[in-house]
Design an enzyme around this catalytic site. Sequence first.
Site, short mmCIF file in Angstrom:
data_model
loop_
_atom_site.label_atom_id
_atom_site.label_comp_id
_atom_site.label_asym_id
_atom_site.label_seq_id
_atom_site.Cartn_x
_atom_site.Cartn_y
_atom_site.Cartn_z
N LYS A 150 0.73 25.09 -18.16
CA LYS A 150 0.00 24.26 -17.21
C LYS A 150 -1.18 24.95 -16.52
O LYS A 150 -2.05 24.29 -15.97
CB LYS A 150 0.96 23.75 -16.11
CG LYS A 150 2.03 22.81 -16.61
CD LYS A 150 1.44 21.52 -17.10
CE LYS A 150 2.44 20.61 -17.75
NZ LYS A 150 1.84 19.52 -18.49
N HIS A 165 -1.09 18.89 -31.46
CA HIS A 165 0.37 19.03 -31.53
C HIS A 165 1.07 17.97 -30.71
O HIS A 165 0.73 17.78 -29.55
CB HIS A 165 0.79 20.40 -31.01
CG HIS A 165 0.50 21.49 -31.98
ND1 HIS A 165 1.47 22.18 -32.64
CD2 HIS A 165 -0.67 21.97 -32.43
CE1 HIS A 165 0.91 23.05 -33.46
NE2 HIS A 165 -0.40 22.94 -33.35
N TYR A 172 10.78 27.09 -28.91
CA TYR A 172 11.48 27.65 -27.76
C TYR A 172 12.90 27.96 -28.22
O TYR A 172 13.65 27.05 -28.59
CB TYR A 172 11.56 26.65 -26.61
CG TYR A 172 10.22 26.23 -26.05
CD1 TYR A 172 9.54 27.02 -25.14
CD2 TYR A 172 9.64 25.01 -26.43
CE1 TYR A 172 8.31 26.63 -24.61
CE2 TYR A 172 8.41 24.62 -25.91
CZ TYR A 172 7.76 25.43 -25.01
OH TYR A 172 6.55 25.04 -24.49
N PRO A 227 3.92 30.72 -17.37
CA PRO A 227 3.37 30.09 -18.58
C PRO A 227 4.30 29.01 -19.17
O PRO A 227 3.89 28.30 -20.08
CB PRO A 227 3.22 31.26 -19.56
CG PRO A 227 3.31 32.50 -18.74
CD PRO A 227 4.13 32.17 -17.55
P1 RFL Z 1 -9.25 33.16 -14.45
O1 RFL Z 1 -9.21 32.73 -15.87
O2 RFL Z 1 -8.37 34.27 -14.01
O3 RFL Z 1 -10.76 33.49 -14.09
C1 RFL Z 1 -11.12 34.10 -12.88
C2 RFL Z 1 -12.40 34.87 -13.10
O4 RFL Z 1 -12.80 35.45 -11.86
C3 RFL Z 1 -13.25 36.80 -12.10
N1 RFL Z 1 -13.11 37.56 -10.83
C4 RFL Z 1 -14.15 37.90 -10.06
N2 RFL Z 1 -15.47 37.70 -10.19
C5 RFL Z 1 -16.29 38.18 -9.21
N3 RFL Z 1 -15.81 38.88 -8.13
C6 RFL Z 1 -14.50 39.11 -7.96
N4 RFL Z 1 -14.05 39.78 -6.89
C7 RFL Z 1 -13.60 38.61 -8.96
N5 RFL Z 1 -12.26 38.66 -9.11
C8 RFL Z 1 -11.98 38.02 -10.25
C9 RFL Z 1 -12.35 37.29 -13.22
O5 RFL Z 1 -12.96 38.39 -13.92
C10 RFL Z 1 -12.22 36.03 -14.07
O6 RFL Z 1 -13.22 35.97 -15.08
O7 RFL Z 1 -8.90 31.92 -13.49
P2 RFL Z 1 -9.14 30.34 -13.64
O8 RFL Z 1 -10.55 30.03 -14.02
O9 RFL Z 1 -8.56 29.74 -12.43
O10 RFL Z 1 -8.24 29.92 -14.94
C11 RFL Z 1 -6.84 29.98 -14.87
C12 RFL Z 1 -6.29 30.32 -16.26
O11 RFL Z 1 -6.93 31.49 -16.73
C13 RFL Z 1 -4.77 30.53 -16.23
O12 RFL Z 1 -4.15 29.58 -15.40
C14 RFL Z 1 -4.15 30.43 -17.63
O13 RFL Z 1 -4.59 31.49 -18.46
C15 RFL Z 1 -2.62 30.43 -17.54
N6 RFL Z 1 -2.00 30.41 -18.88
C16 RFL Z 1 -1.86 29.22 -19.58
N7 RFL Z 1 -2.36 28.07 -19.06
C17 RFL Z 1 -2.29 26.91 -19.80
O14 RFL Z 1 -2.75 25.85 -19.31
N8 RFL Z 1 -1.75 26.86 -21.07
C18 RFL Z 1 -1.24 28.00 -21.66
O15 RFL Z 1 -0.81 27.94 -22.81
C19 RFL Z 1 -1.27 29.23 -20.90
N9 RFL Z 1 -0.82 30.39 -21.44
C20 RFL Z 1 -1.57 31.61 -19.45
C21 RFL Z 1 -0.98 31.58 -20.74
C22 RFL Z 1 -1.72 32.84 -18.79
C23 RFL Z 1 -1.27 34.00 -19.37
N10 RFL Z 1 -1.44 35.21 -18.63
C24 RFL Z 1 -2.15 36.33 -19.13
C25 RFL Z 1 -1.17 35.21 -17.23
C26 RFL Z 1 -0.54 32.73 -21.34
C27 RFL Z 1 -0.69 33.96 -20.66
C28 RFL Z 1 -0.20 35.20 -21.36
#
Ligand code: RFL
Length: 400
Positions: A311, A84, A214, A307
Amino acid sequence: MSDLDGEWAVQSNRRPVGIVGAGPAGLTLGNLLQQAGIPCVVLERGTREHVETRPRAGVIEHRAVRMLDDHGLADRLLAEADRHGACEFRVNGRAYEVDYSSLYDGQTHYVYPQQEVVKDLVGAYVAGGGDVRFSVTDVELHDIESGEPSLTWTSADGRAERLDCSFIAGADGFHGVTRRSIPAGAIQEFSHQHGIEWLSILAEAPPSTHKVIYALHPDGFAGHMLRSATVSRYYLQVPVDDTVDNWSDERVWTELHKRFALHDSDWSLTEGRIIEKRILDMRSHVVEPMNHGNLYLLGDAAHIITPVGAKGMNLALHDAEVLAAALTAFHRSGDETGLNEYSDTCLRRVWRAQEFSQWMVFMIHRSPEPFLSRLGQARLEHLIGSGSSAGYFAQNYVGP
Ligand code: RFL
């Protein structure tokens, strides 16, 4: 003497790096370390199925894809993701396209669901012989200020286990255990509530658009994000402190139709079965520095961002890349430069992203203060009408 002596004698292991969390950050780090020949263990609270099916992000920056591809981790992504380079703003019933790719060296986003990224990363790590323990509980960090920290946990089958290591990578998200293991006062935490709330909706509905939409509407922002040919994500700005219970499926679709409506156009929104509805935490939070002793935080464990601007996962992937390079240099030659610079290097990008996200938040939302709403709309009109503003947007949106 360690605070563990005698207690966790079962299943003791030694590896240079222990990683907590099998999200995009922890798994990317695990893969990069594995490729560099640095043994590590990844500890994950959820099951493999849980992490491989949890829908969240879906928009990946060009440079993040290049990094994954450089490490042989983007084959399926490159084959299946849509690219995109334009998005659409809707205001007062009119649509305005911003072709950000043409404004920034032809760079594009890749639309590929986060759970597919995770699936690819788990698959590559396991195929390479990587050690990942799913369904662990009671993860604790010990002696993080020493050169010999350790991790203890309870395995899926209830055994007490322990890993002695040189470094711990905290990739366990915002609510994880690693950041909380840092003594009070050793890090500074910057937090901001943006004064807005979003209802996030995932539906089994094919996208009604080829580009992200948006929409600014007098009743609040609405967003249409792309995920796959059969699933779409939508966002609705809702009153602060609203709850999911107030949003029946019927009300969601009515509101989406209304906020996306265009004058003089036969465009329509395709509905589908709603499979997820949740209120999002629209807080921003940054920890400085991103390391303490031999614990290095990465991804959401160190910073969260709204979101808006997409990023969060991209920053997580960048942190993993920087930390892997630093640990590899240290492992090969004892060079500590990368480790010493890790936090500053990542934080520069994090604050750039926070500033951009805040700029966008202000532009696309209705504020309870009508004056601020009009300022936001003026910012959008400037973006649509001015090359310099569109250039700023393009550079930051598709990834600096
Ligand atoms: P994660 O993905 O939260 O993974 C952390 C992992 O750690 C585990 N965990 C544990 N494991 C062992 N012991 C414990 N005590 C633990 N506590 C937690 C969890 O089970 C999990 O598997 O963090 P990470 O790797 O830093 O990744 C970050 C991303 O997931 C996050 O920033 C994005 O999802 C944010 N986000 C978006 N980011 C983008 O770059 N582009 C997007 O389009 C975008 N859309 C979004 C999003 C986040 C959203 N939500 C749900 C907050 C859309 C949404 C709706």
